[in-house]
Every structure is written in structure tokens, then in C-alpha cells.
Design an enzyme around this catalytic site. Sequence first.
Site, PDB file in Angstrom:
ATOM      1  CG  PHE A  37      -1.825   1.147   1.348  1.00  0.00           C
ATOM      2  CD1 PHE A  37      -3.161   1.346   0.677  1.00  0.00           C
ATOM      3  CD2 PHE A  37      -1.418   2.235   2.018  1.00  0.00           C
ATOM      4  CE1 PHE A  37      -4.074   2.334   0.647  1.00  0.00           C
ATOM      5  CE2 PHE A  37      -2.344   3.365   2.239  1.00  0.00           C
ATOM      6  CZ  PHE A  37      -3.472   3.316   1.435  1.00  0.00           C
ATOM      7  CD  GLU A 113     -27.287   5.985  15.620  1.00  0.00           C
ATOM      8  OE1 GLU A 113     -26.295   7.157  15.583  1.00  0.00           O
ATOM      9  OE2 GLU A 113     -28.027   6.304  14.404  1.00  0.00           O
ATOM     10  CE  LYS A 115     -24.420  12.219  23.644  1.00  0.00           C
ATOM     11  NZ  LYS A 115     -23.148  12.970  23.874  1.00  0.00           N
ATOM     12  CG  ASP A 117     -16.786  11.265  25.265  1.00  0.00           C
ATOM     13  OD1 ASP A 117     -16.975  12.392  24.895  1.00  0.00           O
ATOM     14  OD2 ASP A 117     -16.195  11.232  26.327  1.00  0.00           O
ATOM     15  NE  ARG A 136     -23.101  21.193  18.655  1.00  0.00           N
ATOM     16  CZ  ARG A 136     -23.193  22.053  19.711  1.00  0.00           C
ATOM     17  NH1 ARG A 136     -22.317  23.007  20.168  1.00  0.00           N
ATOM     18  NH2 ARG A 136     -24.373  22.087  19.951  1.00  0.00           N
ATOM     19  CE1 TYR A 224     -23.648  12.498  14.670  1.00  0.00           C
ATOM     20  CE2 TYR A 224     -21.960  11.110  15.512  1.00  0.00           C
ATOM     21  CZ  TYR A 224     -22.375  12.379  15.663  1.00  0.00           C
ATOM     22  OH  TYR A 224     -21.933  13.661  16.033  1.00  0.00           O
ATOM     23  CE  LYS A 311     -23.980  13.430  28.572  1.00  0.00           C
ATOM     24  NZ  LYS A 311     -22.774  13.945  27.991  1.00  0.00           N
ATOM     25  CB  CYS A 405      14.374  15.180  43.871  1.00  0.00           C
ATOM     26  SG  CYS A 405      14.407  13.643  42.954  1.00  0.00           S
ATOM     27  CB  CYS A 408      18.625  13.093  43.288  1.00  0.00           C
ATOM     28  SG  CYS A 408      17.802  14.557  42.611  1.00  0.00           S
ATOM     29  CB  CYS A 423      13.795  16.431  40.325  1.00  0.00           C
ATOM     30  SG  CYS A 423      15.901  16.311  40.768  1.00  0.00           S
ATOM     31  CB  CYS A 429      17.615  13.241  39.329  1.00  0.00           C
ATOM     32  SG  CYS A 429      16.419  12.408  39.981  1.00  0.00           S
TER      33      CYS A 429
HETATM   34  S1  IVH Z   1     -26.869  12.505  16.514  1.00  0.00           S
HETATM   35  C1  IVH Z   1     -29.399  16.648  16.235  1.00  0.00           C
HETATM   36  N1  IVH Z   1     -25.715  10.251  17.025  1.00  0.00           N
HETATM   37  O1  IVH Z   1     -23.361  14.015  20.701  1.00  0.00           O
HETATM   38  C2  IVH Z   1     -28.107  16.152  16.964  1.00  0.00           C
HETATM   39  N2  IVH Z   1     -24.998  12.459  17.890  1.00  0.00           N
HETATM   40  O2  IVH Z   1     -25.163  16.057  22.300  1.00  0.00           O
HETATM   41  C3  IVH Z   1     -27.836  14.935  15.944  1.00  0.00           C
HETATM   42  N3  IVH Z   1     -22.909  12.139  19.230  1.00  0.00           N
HETATM   43  O3  IVH Z   1     -23.077  16.871  18.986  1.00  0.00           O
HETATM   44  C4  IVH Z   1     -26.593  14.104  16.461  1.00  0.00           C
HETATM   45  N4  IVH Z   1     -22.589  10.166  19.093  1.00  0.00           N
HETATM   46  O4  IVH Z   1     -21.277  15.268  18.725  1.00  0.00           O
HETATM   47  C5  IVH Z   1     -25.698  11.652  17.577  1.00  0.00           C
HETATM   48  N5  IVH Z   1     -24.833   8.079  17.434  1.00  0.00           N
HETATM   49  C6  IVH Z   1     -24.626   9.562  17.694  1.00  0.00           C
HETATM   50  C7  IVH Z   1     -23.984  10.293  18.214  1.00  0.00           C
HETATM   51  C8  IVH Z   1     -23.837  11.812  18.257  1.00  0.00           C
HETATM   52  C9  IVH Z   1     -22.129  11.058  19.646  1.00  0.00           C
HETATM   53  C10 IVH Z   1     -22.584  13.651  19.530  1.00  0.00           C
HETATM   54  C11 IVH Z   1     -22.675  14.641  18.847  1.00  0.00           C
HETATM   55  C12 IVH Z   1     -23.715  15.377  19.005  1.00  0.00           C
HETATM   56  C13 IVH Z   1     -23.637  15.287  20.632  1.00  0.00           C
HETATM   57  C14 IVH Z   1     -25.022  15.677  20.917  1.00  0.00           C
END
Ligand code: IVH
Length: 684
Positions: A37, A113, A115, A117, A136, A224, A311, A405, A408, A423, A429
Site C-alpha cells: 500500500f 446507537e 454515543k 465521545d 461544530r 451517524y 448518559k 526530590c 536525589c 527536580c 538524578c
Molecule cells: S446524532 C441533532 N448520534 O452527541 C443532533 N450524535 O449532544 C444529532 N454524538 O453533537 C446528533 N454520538 O457530537 C448523534 N450516534 C450519535 C452520536 C452523536 C455522539 C454527539 C454529537 C452531538 C452530541 C449531542
Amino acid sequence: MTREEAGPRIAKLIEEINEHNFRYYSQAAPSVSDYEFDMLLEELIRLEKEYPDLAVPDSPSQRVGGTITKSFETVRHRYPMLSLANSYSEAEISEFHNRIVKSLEREPVYVCELKYDGLAISLHYENGLLTRAVTRGDGTQGDDVTANVKTIRSIPLRLTGDFPVYFEIRGEIYYPHESFLILNAEREQEGLPLFANPRNAAAGTIKLQDSAEVARRKLDCWLYYLMGENLPFESHYDSLKAAKEWGFRISNNIAICHNINEVFEFIHDWEHGRHNLPFDIDGIVIKVNRFDQQQLLGFTAKSPRWAIAYKYKAEEAVTRLLSVDFQVGRTGAVSPVANLEPVLLAGTTVKRATLHNEDIIKKLDLHIDDMVVVEKGGEIIPKITSVKHEFRKSDSKAINFLSSCPECNTPLERTEGEAAWYCPNSDGCPPQIKGKLEHFISRKAMNVESLGEGRIEIIFDQGLVKDAADLYDLTFEKLIGLEKMYPATEGMKERKISFREKTVDNILNSLEQSKSTPFPRVLFALGIRYVGETVAKKLAEAFGSIDRLMEASREQLIEVHEIGDRIADSLLSYFSDESHRHMIHRLQQSGLQFVMEQTTEKLSNVLEGKSFVISGVFTAFTRDEAKTLIEQHGGRIVGSISAKTDFILAGDQMGPSKKEKAEKLNIRMIDEQTFRLMIGLENN
Ligand code: IVH
């Protein structure tokens, strides 16, 4: 290759690379090796450089970055980037469900789905090409980070199949755990502040000015949410399924739920399952599946009424604080670590927690024997979030940060504005010296693998090396027979490391080989604070040799792109220390590369096959320049005089022992003038 041939070849390479990328990232089923690749990509980059007008904006060569963005353009979102309403209990999810049933007058189908992070991103595609990527921001307008986003391999630059002419797709850019751990380990080695968690690291990375650095950092992205006018789908689920076919990375951990109990099941499954994912999630997202129902439900000012986030609470446990250790790292930073009574938390037994710095200990008002609340949040290592004061005994002792330290005894120092105590005894050290040696031999530095796995520690503990230059004075006699027992620890049996003949041979061989490590890596290996891999490369390219770098003024250093005050000060202070200069001098004597390899054409072959030892100082050039000249004319530099040496380029103040040896072996000594004649710099 001619221009006529290059055009079709570029097109073919792009097609092949895109196909491999898709197989690798979206289907996890690669059909070529990484090497094959890389070869394809390299060929493409080479052709695009040769024929820039043939380069296309969606070329997969964009993946390696190279664009520098001084300031990101602010872009207004076509559809505002809203957030989701949060919920923390099943009761709140039931309320959400009841509201929806009431509005729709029927039970909807939900999609559940994960969420993710990380940070939200909006991708724009026109005619199947990625045209823009926007953060955003405040929800109304964000930053155009297209060049950086193009380096994320799983984001398609060009789509396949039957896609709409224009649409937007939203997702989450995140740092996979593995890349995050590597990133922080590297930053620790380079003495840079660590990222607290993968989310911060992702957010910091996407706003870097140098897209090549973003490419190195290995971010990833889950998509998503597909958006656009007149999209030919009836439901969210169908739209994601289609998006997957066009080449987007859509998770398989998505469930269609026909009733609210199935939603609860999904929540329960991931409550524990999330700890086994290779990335962070902070909850799950529940969305009404059908678009017509979504439309009916509409939006509030902040969030859609058709979706909600559930959450997960950060998992907590209460346990006893037994003691606090203070660890000294390679850079001298002293980190407090709490020893805890073992407790089960998020599927693992926790015995230690980071305390970060003095301010955090003070804020928590920690005492020995306190019952403390430990939390495993986004961070990989658990942390103490609070103290159960009601259980504290009246005579318990407060934890104070050390003033000197632990290794040392040197008084610790704290720079204003920084949280860590250091230190300052960096060359005296023990853990700092050991850490520097470990860094010196590490893979990305001098790559002396045979000294790994604790061997360097044994050599250091035996007093055989105090700095990197001592490594090159090691001999067979000094090393043979060394050994150390390592007692059994959790998960590891007792083991003994001994230096037998083969081990010693390997060590000496790899040290010898390391002498040809290119200058940028040697500079990185020195472990100068803030001089990581990238900075070392920039400095090496800008100054060409260590001699010139050591002579550089503050102004000259800062003139180099991306070298700021902090790095310049660190370099000046490092080179102002006589012991560092002495060590560099010894490394030079041992034959390490302290000059940038010449990529220019050879100047001549007059010194072909001849080996040189350089000794003393010269008037018309530095030693490094002499070295370059010898190489440019086909000669070779060797570290020490032997019977095989052809010439000694002798300057003023040549060492008497060298002179004696040269005379004894009858090796020709040439002065500066003769050398200049030999290479045609001067005529007779
Ligand atoms: S849908 C209208 N799907 O969560 C909002 N958001 O607090 C539609 N996020 O800003 C968002 N996983 O950054 C959606 N499976 C998921 C997500 C997701 C993480 C985040 C996204 C959004 C924040 C909402």
C-alpha cells in the site's frame, strides 16, 4: 515517465488506493500488505510532485497531509448543528417515549446507537467528492478543518455507488484508545503536557495547523447522521445503510428497536460492553427511525424532539487511600500516585490512581487513610474525585507534596503557570538519567533494541554508563557476566536477565550500527526538553549540523517555522551546559551522525573507497563540514584509527595519542591545505 503516461497512471493509482482504503477501513478486510500500500501511495505522491497540474483534490495523497493552515476559516452551517437532550435514568427515557407516542399516536420504531465521545464534524459532499469539513463551533458556525480531516483515512474523499449530488453527513471524530496511549507516551518522552483524555486529544489535534502532524496522529471517525434535501430514504436506518455502501464508516453496533423494552436492553448491554470498546463512548443515542415521524416531532431551539441521549454515569467506587508515592519521570516532573486498597471498578481491580499535581491534592484535602471516591471516566487511569470526610479519624495526617526530590534530594522547583514540580538535577538524578538513556536507545531514536527489556537498567545500575556517550565506550569485557534477578510481579513470573556472549555481541553490534542513525533522530535521541521527533527534524533541516545548531542565536532559532520561545530557550539552556557539549563531542568522536545527510548529487569520486579519521580543528570549515566534504567526494568517515584507515585529516590541536597511533600504523596524515587540494577546492 512522460506526461502522457503519468495521467492514466495517476488515475489508476488513485482508483487502486481508494479501493484498498475502503477494504481496510470500512470493511476491515485488507487485500494488500501495508508495504504494498505504501509503495502505491509513494508512487502517486512522486508523480503528483512531478506533474502538479495532474493532481486532483480528492487524491488519496491528501491523507499524508502537508498543508499548513494559519487560521481556520469560519463557515456558517447550512443546517445548525444541534445537540441532544440528555437523560440519566430509565424513567427519563420512558417519559421521552410517552411524549413521542402521544404526539405520533402510535409506537415508533427506534434506532439505538452508541454515543461516541469525541468532537462533532460536518462533512459536505458534492458530486461524490468531499468538499468541506466543518467543526461544530457554536452550532451556528464552525471552523473549516478540511485539510486536517482529509488525513483521516476512514473518511472517503471520493464516494462510490449511487449517492445524492449534494448532501451533508455528520459524525464524531475520536481518538482510538491505542493511538491515544501512544500519543501520550510520546508526549511524556518529549516532556510535553499530556492530554487528559482521548476527547481532548481529538479536539486539540483537529485544530493543529500542520496537517502532516494530524495525519501522524491517527484519528478516526464514525458517521451517524445523513442530511440533505429530498434524500431518497424513508428512515434513518436506511440512510445509514446506503451511506455505508457509498464508503462511509458506519458502526455495526446499531440496533433497530421495535419497542421501548428493546431500547432498555440496548442500554443494559452497553452499560458493561462499553468497557471493552477500543474507543470511548459516554452513553447511547435513541432516535426515531422514520423520517416522516421525525419531521412531525420537529425540534426545540436546542435539540431534536425525535432523539435523546442516555448518559452512563462514570463508574465510581469507594476505597481507602493507603499511601502516596512520588514518581520522578524522565523530564524530572514529579507525579503523585495514590496507592489504594484494591477495589473492583468498571470490570478491573484498581490499586492506584493518579493525583496529577499538588493543586489537586490540596483541593481534595487528602489525608492518609481517607476513604476516597475513585472514578473511571473518560480517562484511562482512574482518579480520586472526592473524600468521604465523615470517615476521617481526627488524628489523620494530611498529605503534603514533597519539597525535595525523592530520588536525589535536590530541592524541587515549580515554574510559574505550570502545575508540576520538577527536580532540576537532570544530569544527576538517577531516574532522569535512566529515563534519558532509555529514550536514547528507544526505537524512534537510536533504535538499540538489544539494550531494551531492562538491560540498560542493569548497565546503569552497575555504574557502567552515566550518559549516552558512555554507551559507545562499552566493551565485551565490561558487559559479559552481568545479571539481575527480577522478582515475580502480578502477571509476570520471576525472571533473570544475564549477559551471555551472544547478548553482549548483539549489544555491541547494534551500538555500532546505531552510528549510522541519521542526524534528525540523533538530535531527537539527545532528549532535549520539547525537542520531539518533529521538532528535531525541523531543526536538523534548518541548521544542517549540530555545530551550527549549537552556535545558533535565539533569533536564528525562532526564525525556524514552528520553533517558538519555549523550544528556543530549552535549546539554549541545554547547549549552554558544558557537560552536554562534552557529551556531544564524545558522541561525535564515536562516529555518530551530527550532520544532515546530503541529498545533493555527489561532487566527485576522487575520494572513492578512502576512509578518513578527522582530528583537531580547522580554519576554513567545521569538523562537520569537513565530514560532509569527504562524503560529497565519495570518501567515508570512520570513528577511530585502525590499520585500515587511509587518511587522517589533521587540524590544529590534534590529540597526541591519535598522532602517536597514526604514526605507529603508518597512516598518512594530511592537513587542511592538502585536503583542499585533493578535492579540487584549491589549485597548485
Ligand atoms: S446524532 C441533532 N448520534 O452527541 C443532533 N450524535 O449532544 C444529532 N454524538 O453533537 C446528533 N454520538 O457530537 C448523534 N450516534 C450519535 C452520536 C452523536 C455522539 C454527539 C454529537 C452531538 C452530541 C449531542
